[in-house]
Design an enzyme around this catalytic site. Structure first.
Site, PDB file in Angstrom:
ATOM      1  N   GLY A  55      -7.006   3.357  -6.337  1.00  0.00           N
ATOM      2  CA  GLY A  55      -6.871   4.025  -5.044  1.00  0.00           C
ATOM      3  C   GLY A  55      -5.513   3.699  -4.448  1.00  0.00           C
ATOM      4  N   CYS A  56      -5.440   3.595  -3.127  1.00  0.00           N
ATOM      5  CA  CYS A  56      -4.186   3.280  -2.433  1.00  0.00           C
ATOM      6  C   CYS A  56      -3.561   2.019  -3.012  1.00  0.00           C
ATOM      7  CB  CYS A  56      -4.452   3.107  -0.940  1.00  0.00           C
ATOM      8  SG  CYS A  56      -3.020   2.525  -0.011  1.00  0.00           S
ATOM      9  N   PHE A  57      -2.313   2.108  -3.449  1.00  0.00           N
ATOM     10  CA  PHE A  57      -1.731   0.981  -4.176  1.00  0.00           C
ATOM     11  C   PHE A  57      -1.237  -0.172  -3.310  1.00  0.00           C
ATOM     12  CE2 PHE A  57       2.238   3.922  -5.123  1.00  0.00           C
ATOM     13  CZ  PHE A  57       2.562   3.978  -3.775  1.00  0.00           C
TER      14      PHE A  57
END
Length: 217
Positions: A55-57
């Site tokens: 997901g969001c890194f």
């Protein structure tokens, strides 16, 4: 009252993907702001790496740089078709890439299986092209390795966790597992590197299932 639903994300094909740029968006990255290590090497003898998408890194990178045995991290894009993509291009869904964290580690201090398990426990690998409210093919779950042997080790951990999740009522795991070369990983812009160190109040939640993976530390 009328309800409107956005269409489900669809993976772009190679023919449909954006053509990309001629040069990397981050050609000369600064050293890691927390670990002090070079983002693009040279690596120490014996170090290994894996590319992980949960997901969001931003939050994923922070989680890994805090682990003992991890000696380098960076964020970027992989798994798609477009060379040297920008963040905006990746967010358009027209590159095929997912948000990725490169993890460089010392296998004498932490195992590949431990890294994979930590990632599985930190997100919901059954959500397909999304994590929580973040929707798009760029948020898909993925593990990429440099060789088939490591990919098989990753798959063994993922498959076992999938069976555990089924016992708790979850659906099929949708995690992508593959082999890539380092040239197929594209660094993200400097703004995104070690984002939560540069922006301590930044927001990037994990979407854990709450189910432990069972890999021994």
């Amino acid at each position: 009252m009328a309800w409107f639903f956005a269409p489900e994300p669809v993976m772009v094909t190679a023919d449909e993907a954006l053509k990309g740029g001629r040069h990397p968006v981050l050609e000369n990255p600064a050293p890691h702001t927390v670990l002090g290590t070079p983002v693009t090497g040279p690596w120490k003898e014996g170090q290994q790496r894996i590319w992980i998408g949960l997901g969001c890194f931003w939050g994923v990178e922070q989680m890994y740089w805090q682990m003992d045995g991890v000696e380098g991290t960076s964020v970027g894009y992989a798994g798609g078709f477009t060379p040297n993509p920008t963040y905006r291009e990746v967010c358009s869904g027209r590159t095929g890439h997912t948000e990725i964290v490169e993890v460089v580690y010392d296998p004498s201090k932490i195992s590949l299986e431990q890294l994979v398990a930590r990632g599985l426990e930190a997100h919901d690998p059954t959500q397909g092209f999304r994590q929580g409210n973040d929707v798009g093919t760029q948020y898909r779950s993925a593990y990429y390795t440099e060789n088939e042997e490591d990919a098989a080790r990753v798959k063994a951990v993922v498959d076992a966790y999938g069976e555990t999740l089924k016992q708790h009522g979850f659906g099929e795991i949708t995690t992508e597992i593959g082999v890539i070369s380092p040239s197929e990983y594209f660094l993200a812009e400097d703004y995104h590197q070690q984002y939560l160190d540069k922006n301590p109040d930044g927001y990037c939640p994990h979407h854990s299932t709450g189910i432990p993976c069972g890999v021994e530390a």
